[in-house]
Motif scaffolding. Structure first.
Motif, PDB file in Angstrom:
ATOM      1  N   THR A 144       0.848  -1.186   0.000  1.00 41.73           N
ATOM      2  CA  THR A 144       0.000   0.000   0.000  1.00 41.73           C
ATOM      3  C   THR A 144       0.882   1.234   0.000  1.00 41.73           C
ATOM      4  O   THR A 144       1.802   1.335   0.800  1.00 41.73           O
ATOM      5  N   GLU A 145       0.586   2.192  -0.900  1.00 43.19           N
ATOM      6  CA  GLU A 145       1.387   3.409  -0.953  1.00 43.19           C
ATOM      7  C   GLU A 145       0.806   4.463  -0.011  1.00 43.19           C
ATOM      8  O   GLU A 145      -0.389   4.766  -0.060  1.00 43.19           O
ATOM      9  N   TYR A 146       1.673   5.005   0.833  1.00 41.26           N
ATOM     10  CA  TYR A 146       1.300   6.036   1.790  1.00 41.26           C
ATOM     11  C   TYR A 146       2.041   7.325   1.459  1.00 41.26           C
ATOM     12  O   TYR A 146       3.151   7.294   0.936  1.00 41.26           O
ATOM     13  N   ILE A 147       1.432   8.437   1.799  1.00 47.02           N
ATOM     14  CA  ILE A 147       2.086   9.741   1.692  1.00 47.02           C
ATOM     15  C   ILE A 147       2.251  10.267   3.116  1.00 47.02           C
ATOM     16  O   ILE A 147       1.300  10.281   3.899  1.00 47.02           O
ATOM     17  N   GLN A 190       1.511  13.961   9.259  1.00 45.39           N
ATOM     18  CA  GLN A 190       0.326  13.315   8.706  1.00 45.39           C
ATOM     19  C   GLN A 190       0.720  12.122   7.847  1.00 45.39           C
ATOM     20  O   GLN A 190       1.758  12.132   7.194  1.00 45.39           O
ATOM     21  N   ALA A 191      -0.107  11.098   7.838  1.00 41.28           N
ATOM     22  CA  ALA A 191       0.065   9.944   6.950  1.00 41.28           C
ATOM     23  C   ALA A 191      -1.289   9.616   6.341  1.00 41.28           C
ATOM     24  O   ALA A 191      -2.282   9.517   7.055  1.00 41.28           O
ATOM     25  N   ILE A 192      -1.328   9.489   4.996  1.00 38.07           N
ATOM     26  CA  ILE A 192      -2.559   9.130   4.305  1.00 38.07           C
ATOM     27  C   ILE A 192      -2.253   8.072   3.254  1.00 38.07           C
ATOM     28  O   ILE A 192      -1.113   7.928   2.821  1.00 38.07           O
ATOM     29  N   VAL A 193      -3.265   7.337   2.854  1.00 38.71           N
ATOM     30  CA  VAL A 193      -3.125   6.359   1.779  1.00 38.71           C
ATOM     31  C   VAL A 193      -3.239   7.126   0.465  1.00 38.71           C
ATOM     32  O   VAL A 193      -4.182   7.903   0.279  1.00 38.71           O
ATOM     33  N   ARG A 194      -2.282   6.935  -0.452  1.00 32.50           N
ATOM     34  CA  ARG A 194      -2.304   7.650  -1.734  1.00 32.50           C
ATOM     35  C   ARG A 194      -3.607   7.350  -2.470  1.00 32.50           C
ATOM     36  O   ARG A 194      -4.057   6.214  -2.532  1.00 32.50           O
ATOM     37  N   GLY A 195      -4.218   8.412  -2.992  1.00 30.85           N
ATOM     38  CA  GLY A 195      -5.429   8.266  -3.772  1.00 30.85           C
ATOM     39  C   GLY A 195      -6.713   8.392  -2.972  1.00 30.85           C
ATOM     40  O   GLY A 195      -7.785   8.499  -3.544  1.00 30.85           O
ATOM     41  N   GLU A 196      -6.616   8.369  -1.657  1.00 29.03           N
ATOM     42  CA  GLU A 196      -7.810   8.535  -0.833  1.00 29.03           C
ATOM     43  C   GLU A 196      -7.913   9.978  -0.365  1.00 29.03           C
ATOM     44  O   GLU A 196      -6.927  10.564   0.060  1.00 29.03           O
ATOM     45  N   SER A 197      -9.077  10.542  -0.448  1.00 26.29           N
ATOM     46  CA  SER A 197      -9.302  11.916  -0.034  1.00 26.29           C
ATOM     47  C   SER A 197      -9.350  12.004   1.488  1.00 26.29           C
ATOM     48  O   SER A 197     -10.095  11.270   2.129  1.00 26.29           O
ATOM     49  N   SER A 198      -8.556  12.920   2.053  1.00 22.26           N
ATOM     50  CA  SER A 198      -8.609  13.094   3.505  1.00 22.26           C
ATOM     51  C   SER A 198      -9.887  13.809   3.920  1.00 22.26           C
ATOM     52  O   SER A 198     -10.221  13.853   5.085  1.00 22.26           O
TER      53      SER A 198
END
Length: 81
Positions: free
Chosen positions: A37-40, A54-62
């Motif tokens: 899974t790619e994270y930003i 902050q950490a989010i999954v790439r492609g998912e809207s926060s």
């Protein structure tokens, strides 16, 4: 299952001016793949001296989905932390 973490990729730094109620800040972001899974990841240092990570999954809207994690500098809120 082995834990797999890829190298940092797409690293960049940037500055943003103050906007409305939001103070100016310096940002540093990068991405990496963890177990497929790619994270930003981002670190934001505000002119007020506060820092947020902050950490989010790439492609998912926060906006639609909460962040995976969002940490803020708690020293002002909790002295002695």
């Amino acid at each position: 299952m082995a834990f797999e973490i890829g190298p940092r990729e797409n690293a960049q730094t940037f500055s943003r001016p103050a906007r409305g109620n939001y103070p100016a800040y310096e940002g540093a972001i990068h991405s990496r793949v963890i177990n497929g899974t790619e994270y930003i990841f981002g670190r934001f240092t505000y002119e007020t001296g506060e820092t947020a990570v902050q950490a989010i999954v790439r492609g998912e809207s926060s906006r639609e989905k909460p962040d995976v994690h969002y940490w803020t500098d708690i020293k002002d809120q909790y002295p002695g932390a």
